[in-house]
Write a protein that holds these residues in place. Structure first.
Motif, PDB file in Angstrom:
ATOM      1  N   LYS A  86       0.843  -1.196   0.000  1.00 50.31           N
ATOM      2  CA  LYS A  86       0.000   0.000   0.000  1.00 50.31           C
ATOM      3  C   LYS A  86       0.874   1.239   0.000  1.00 50.31           C
ATOM      4  O   LYS A  86       1.879   1.287   0.711  1.00 50.31           O
ATOM      5  CB  LYS A  86      -0.927   0.031   1.223  1.00 50.31           C
ATOM      6  N   GLU A  87       0.471   2.219  -0.786  1.00 51.47           N
ATOM      7  CA  GLU A  87       1.120   3.525  -0.789  1.00 51.47           C
ATOM      8  C   GLU A  87       0.171   4.538  -0.146  1.00 51.47           C
ATOM      9  O   GLU A  87      -0.963   4.700  -0.609  1.00 51.47           O
ATOM     10  CB  GLU A  87       1.436   3.978  -2.208  1.00 51.47           C
ATOM     11  N   TYR A  88       0.632   5.186   0.901  1.00 51.78           N
ATOM     12  CA  TYR A  88      -0.186   6.187   1.593  1.00 51.78           C
ATOM     13  C   TYR A  88       0.283   7.584   1.187  1.00 51.78           C
ATOM     14  O   TYR A  88       1.473   7.899   1.275  1.00 51.78           O
ATOM     15  CB  TYR A  88      -0.060   6.021   3.112  1.00 51.78           C
ATOM     16  N   TRP A  89      -0.674   8.392   0.766  1.00 55.72           N
ATOM     17  CA  TRP A  89      -0.366   9.751   0.323  1.00 55.72           C
ATOM     18  C   TRP A  89      -0.754  10.752   1.396  1.00 55.72           C
ATOM     19  O   TRP A  89      -1.812  10.656   2.013  1.00 55.72           O
ATOM     20  CB  TRP A  89      -1.080  10.054  -0.991  1.00 55.72           C
ATOM     21  N   ASP A  90       0.122  11.698   1.621  1.00 57.47           N
ATOM     22  CA  ASP A  90      -0.105  12.755   2.597  1.00 57.47           C
ATOM     23  C   ASP A  90      -1.092  13.771   2.043  1.00 57.47           C
ATOM     24  O   ASP A  90      -1.183  13.975   0.824  1.00 57.47           O
ATOM     25  CB  ASP A  90       1.241  13.434   2.916  1.00 57.47           C
ATOM     26  N   TRP A  91      -1.830  14.424   2.922  1.00 60.97           N
ATOM     27  CA  TRP A  91      -2.786  15.476   2.537  1.00 60.97           C
ATOM     28  C   TRP A  91      -2.125  16.558   1.704  1.00 60.97           C
ATOM     29  O   TRP A  91      -2.759  17.183   0.854  1.00 60.97           O
ATOM     30  CB  TRP A  91      -3.392  16.073   3.809  1.00 60.97           C
ATOM     31  N   ARG A  92      -0.815  16.764   1.913  1.00 64.20           N
ATOM     32  CA  ARG A  92      -0.108  17.824   1.188  1.00 64.20           C
ATOM     33  C   ARG A  92       0.298  17.406  -0.215  1.00 64.20           C
ATOM     34  O   ARG A  92       0.876  18.200  -0.957  1.00 64.20           O
ATOM     35  CB  ARG A  92       1.113  18.271   1.999  1.00 64.20           C
ATOM     36  N   GLY A  93       0.023  16.136  -0.580  1.00 64.89           N
ATOM     37  CA  GLY A  93       0.202  15.747  -1.969  1.00 64.89           C
ATOM     38  C   GLY A  93       1.495  15.036  -2.298  1.00 64.89           C
ATOM     39  O   GLY A  93       2.001  15.198  -3.413  1.00 64.89           O
ATOM     40  N   PHE A  94       2.041  14.251  -1.390  1.00 58.95           N
ATOM     41  CA  PHE A  94       3.213  13.450  -1.736  1.00 58.95           C
ATOM     42  C   PHE A  94       3.059  12.041  -1.162  1.00 58.95           C
ATOM     43  O   PHE A  94       2.336  11.824  -0.192  1.00 58.95           O
ATOM     44  CB  PHE A  94       4.512  14.098  -1.239  1.00 58.95           C
TER      45      PHE A  94
END
Length: 494
Positions: free
Chosen positions: A137-145
């Protein structure tokens, strides 16, 4: 520098976090350079900080620190425009507003979960093996990375977590292994941090390392607000001052202090590495001192401050009782509902509003069942947790039935809106906040019927009600930001 040490800025925060936020705001407005240091990983942190009006320059999260993203601005990442995904080979097929399938040559090889509270922004990308099992799984931060990548053991439990820098290199790796009958995190590794690799056995050891790095850069005063963080704060090297704040009532039995101090508080109260342990009332500090002749000297500092409205309330024809706070077992919400039932049987126009978040789904269901049994479903409203305090605009009385309070920040907040408080009598609140006949009443015989009788008395007297509303404002004025700062200046070593 003053460092307020916490776990997180949560989506749903307790009084402990709100106390930190109020302190952060007041200290910085006063000119005391202050930052919030946070331990927990949260890819939604930037969003939650913005919701609470917390500027990013006043917060350092440990994971952000090592990922070198503390000052990162937000960039929206639509899932159909990701540079990391070769869309000429893979196809994204929308299933609903929250999930899209990732397909290769017609076969589903993964799912893309949309970032919560957004339209079409990437949140989590989940990849499957040939049997449909999740492998990564790849988790993306709210800031877009892309912030974290997680892999799994064959049984589906987490194997590794890699926390990434913006360029995709690994800032921190956590390995999960079988420990006894459970798979648990077993090591935290910082590869090539300032040219060296560091390995830690626990997250708390890593957090101590982080705190020492921050302090080495700019030495300061550290204040620990949660007992889960005390050990890390205690081990900071060359701090100017180390303080701990206990926000709740310190004794196992509020009626009998001889029963002793809450077990989870004993370690910090006897830890000689702390300069002082603080309580929100002087009475609590003085009582604890009697039990700790050789421990850390207990002290007092306020845990919040308020800005009162300008005018008191008058009793109106439509009367609404309110409770704002965590809806949890120790808050004894069942008694509050039973109290309201007694009152509503006498006055069918009466309404009850409760605003906050439930401690568990099971407790929510229990309360909803009780509301149905009491046949008050149409006149009781459970309102979602919200920073908007407009609930007080039409509130008549704040009613509290909790088992114990460190002081009662929610009741002080109510008074700042000119809303009197009627509460079960509990130490610290009844001695330091609610004054009988001045700003509310404390009910010593803690039963719903007796509490209801006292509320009914107040609601039947417009003259007494207005007196209590005026008194609530007077109490709130004593808890001003200036009074808050003055008290803290007696504690802090500048």
């Amino acid at each position: 520098m003053i460092y307020l040490v916490g776990e997180n800025v949560f989506s749903f925060n307790s009084g402990t976090e709100f106390s930190q936020f109020e302190r952060l705001k007041a200290f910085n407005e006063q000119g005391f350079k202050t930052k919030l240091l946070l331990r927990n990983y949260s890819r939604m942190l930037a969003k939650d900080m913005e919701k609470h009006g917390i500027a990013k320059e006043n917060v350092i999260n440990m994971y952000d620190y090592f990922q070198e993203t503390v000052a990162l601005e937000r960039t929206e990442k639509p899932l159909r425009l990701l540079d990391s995904m070769a869309l000429k080979d893979y196809h994204i097929v929308g299933i609903d507003n929250n999930i899209s399938e990732l397909r290769y040559q017609g076969k589903v090889i993964g799912k893309v979960h949309v970032m919560p509270e957004t339209i079409g922004l990437v949140g989590v990308i989940e990849y499957f093996d040939s049997l449909g099992h999740t492998t990564l799984k790849e988790y993306w931060d709210w800031r877009g990375f892309r912030s974290m990548v997680e892999t799994y053991h064959p049984n589906g439990e987490i194997a590794t977590q890699e926390y990434l820098k913006q360029d995709g290199t690994i800032a921190l790796e956590v390995v999960h292994m079988q420990i006894g009958d459970k798979v648990l995190p077993s090591s935290w590794k910082l590869p090539n941090y300032k040219g060296q690799t560091y390995v830690f056995d626990t997250q708390d050891q890593l957090f101590t390392f982080f705190l020492n790095e921050v302090n080495a850069s700019e030495p300061g005063i550290f204040i620990s607000d949660r007992r889960t963080l005390d050990n890390s704060v205690a081990n900071v090297i060359n701090a100017k001052q180390k303080l701990a704040f206990i926000h709740s009532a310190p004794f196992v039995d509020n009626k009998n202090v001889q029963a002793g101090i809450v077990p989870s508080y004993r370690d910090v109260l006897t830890n000689q590495k702390f300069d002082q342990v603080l309580f929100p009332t002087k009475q609590a500090a003085d009582q604890v001192k009697e039990f700790l002749p050789n421990g850390v000297a207990p002290g007092f500092a306020p845990d919040s401050w308020v800005t009162p409205v300008k005018e008191a309330k008058q009793l109106t024809a439509q009367k609404t009782l309110v409770y704002v706070g965590r809806l949890a077992e120790e808050k004894n919400i069942g008694d509050l509902l039973k109290t309201f039932k007694y009152l509503h049987d006498q006055d069918k126009t009466l309404r009850l509003k409760l605003q906050g978040y439930f401690s568990s789904q099971a407790y929510r269901e229990r309360l909803q069942k009780l509301v149905a049994e009491l046949k008050i479903k149409d006149v009781v409203t459970f309102m979602n947790y919200d920073l908007d305090l407009s609930i007080y605009a039409k509130a008549t009385l704040f009613v509290n039935t909790s088992d114990s309070e460190g002081l009662g920040m929610n009741m002080l907040e109510s008074m700042a809106h000119a809303v009197p408080v009627i509460s079960y009598a509990v130490p610290y609140t009844k001695d330091d906040l609610i004054k009988d006949g001045e700003n509310g009443f404390n009910v010593k015989n803690k039963t719903p019927k007796i509490l209801a009788n006292k509320i009914a008395d107040v609601l039947s007297s417009p003259t007494e009600y207005q007196k209590l509303s005026n008194g609530a404002l007077m109490t709130a004025k004593k808890h001003s930001k200036k009074a808050f700062i003055d008290a803290w200046q007696q504690v802090l070593s500048f």
